[in-house]
Write an enzyme that holds these catalytic residues in place. Sequence first.
Site, mmCIF file in Angstrom:
data_model
loop_
_atom_site.group_PDB
_atom_site.id
_atom_site.type_symbol
_atom_site.label_atom_id
_atom_site.label_comp_id
_atom_site.label_asym_id
_atom_site.label_seq_id
_atom_site.Cartn_x
_atom_site.Cartn_y
_atom_site.Cartn_z
ATOM 1 N N PRO A 10 -3.644 -8.869 -1.574
ATOM 2 C CA PRO A 10 -2.243 -9.331 -1.308
ATOM 3 C C PRO A 10 -2.268 -10.047 -0.346
ATOM 4 C CG PRO A 10 -2.563 -6.822 -0.828
ATOM 5 C CD PRO A 10 -3.894 -7.194 -1.488
ATOM 6 N N ASN A 11 -1.359 -11.033 -0.298
ATOM 7 C CA ASN A 11 -0.801 -12.009 0.624
ATOM 8 C C ASN A 11 -1.842 -13.172 1.078
ATOM 9 O OD1 ASN A 11 1.934 -10.866 0.938
ATOM 10 N ND2 ASN A 11 0.732 -9.076 1.664
ATOM 11 N N ARG A 18 0.522 -18.352 6.373
ATOM 12 C CA ARG A 18 1.054 -16.854 6.782
ATOM 13 C C ARG A 18 0.299 -16.721 8.119
ATOM 14 N NH1 ARG A 18 -2.629 -11.848 4.936
ATOM 15 N NH2 ARG A 18 -1.132 -10.035 5.515
ATOM 16 N N TYR A 23 -4.452 -15.560 11.244
ATOM 17 C CA TYR A 23 -5.285 -15.933 9.860
ATOM 18 C C TYR A 23 -5.668 -17.213 9.885
ATOM 19 C CZ TYR A 23 -3.508 -11.081 8.649
ATOM 20 O OH TYR A 23 -3.186 -9.712 8.629
ATOM 21 N N ASN A 74 -12.272 -8.955 0.294
ATOM 22 C CA ASN A 74 -11.047 -8.932 1.298
ATOM 23 C C ASN A 74 -9.983 -8.018 0.584
ATOM 24 O OD1 ASN A 74 -9.239 -8.878 3.226
ATOM 25 N ND2 ASN A 74 -9.676 -11.003 3.838
ATOM 26 N N ALA A 77 -4.336 -5.537 2.822
ATOM 27 C CA ALA A 77 -3.590 -4.402 3.065
ATOM 28 C C ALA A 77 -3.912 -3.417 2.335
ATOM 29 C CB ALA A 77 -2.017 -4.426 3.044
ATOM 30 N N GLU A 98 -17.368 -5.924 2.724
ATOM 31 C CA GLU A 98 -16.035 -5.906 3.079
ATOM 32 C C GLU A 98 -15.601 -7.118 4.275
ATOM 33 O OE1 GLU A 98 -14.853 -2.144 4.395
ATOM 34 O OE2 GLU A 98 -12.710 -2.744 5.193
ATOM 35 N N HIS A 100 -12.646 -8.994 6.803
ATOM 36 C CA HIS A 100 -11.622 -9.210 7.161
ATOM 37 C C HIS A 100 -11.480 -10.750 8.122
ATOM 38 C CE1 HIS A 100 -10.652 -5.426 5.733
ATOM 39 N NE2 HIS A 100 -11.635 -4.663 6.309
ATOM 40 N N ARG A 107 -6.253 -4.829 16.337
ATOM 41 C CA ARG A 107 -4.672 -4.852 15.888
ATOM 42 C C ARG A 107 -4.136 -3.410 15.746
ATOM 43 N NH1 ARG A 107 -4.327 -8.772 10.746
ATOM 44 N NH2 ARG A 107 -2.089 -8.482 11.406
HETATM 45 C C1 DHK Z 1 -5.766 -9.135 5.941
HETATM 46 C C2 DHK Z 1 -4.535 -8.508 5.739
HETATM 47 O O1 DHK Z 1 -3.646 -9.174 4.765
HETATM 48 C C3 DHK Z 1 -4.168 -7.310 6.329
HETATM 49 O O2 DHK Z 1 -3.197 -6.605 5.716
HETATM 50 C C4 DHK Z 1 -5.510 -6.683 6.983
HETATM 51 C C5 DHK Z 1 -6.897 -8.587 6.415
HETATM 52 C C6 DHK Z 1 -6.365 -7.584 7.681
HETATM 53 C C7 DHK Z 1 -7.687 -9.782 7.059
HETATM 54 O O3 DHK Z 1 -7.953 -9.697 8.482
HETATM 55 O O4 DHK Z 1 -8.271 -10.490 6.506
HETATM 56 O O5 DHK Z 1 -5.172 -5.491 7.802
#
Ligand code: DHK
Length: 146
Positions: A10-11, A18, A23, A74, A77, A98, A100, A107
Site C-alpha cells: 500500500p501507498n 509521497r 522515499y 516490499n 505497511a 523483503e 524496504h 524510524r
Molecule cells: C514503505 C512503507 O510504506 C512503510 O509502511 C514501511 C516501507 C516502510 C519502505 O521503506 O519501503 O514502514
Amino acid sequence: MKTIFVLNGPNLNLLGARQPEIYGRETLADVEANCRALVEPEGYELRFHQSNAEYQLIDWIHEARTTACALVINPAAYTHTSVAILDALNTCEFPVFEVHISNVHKRESFRHHSYVSLRADGVIAGCGIQGYELALRRVMHLVGAA
Ligand code: DHK
C-alpha cells in the site's frame, strides 16, 4: 523461461510524490523500469505489481507459488501487521526477499517488527529504490540461469 515476481504494498503507487524526503523522488514506474532492465536481458520474465489491498497481494503470492522461481516483496505497511501475507509466503518454496526503501530500523518503533522477515531469505532496507535491484541480483545468483 523463469519468472520472478516483484510485489509492492500500500501507498507505493504514490512513490515519488509521497514523503520524498523518506522515499525519494523516483516513481514506481522508475522502479519497474530498473528491475526490467536488470532481469530481462538475463532471460527472466518479470511480473511487477502494486496493490493497496492485502487480499490482492496474497492472490499474487498464490499465483507466484506455482509459476515463479522467486519473489521480491516490499509489503510496505503490511510488513508490520500482516500475518496473512506471512502465511501466504510460507506456502512458497522458492527464495523470498523483503525490500524496504527506507531504513525502517531508524524510524518509529512500530516499523521495527516485520512479520515477513520470519519467512524472508534476505532483507534489504535503507538502500532506496536500489534495494529492489540488490534483491534481484541475489535472486538471480540463487536461482541460476533463466
Ligand atoms: C514503505 C512503507 O510504506 C512503510 O509502511 C514501511 C516501507 C516502510 C519502505 O521503506 O519501503 O514502514
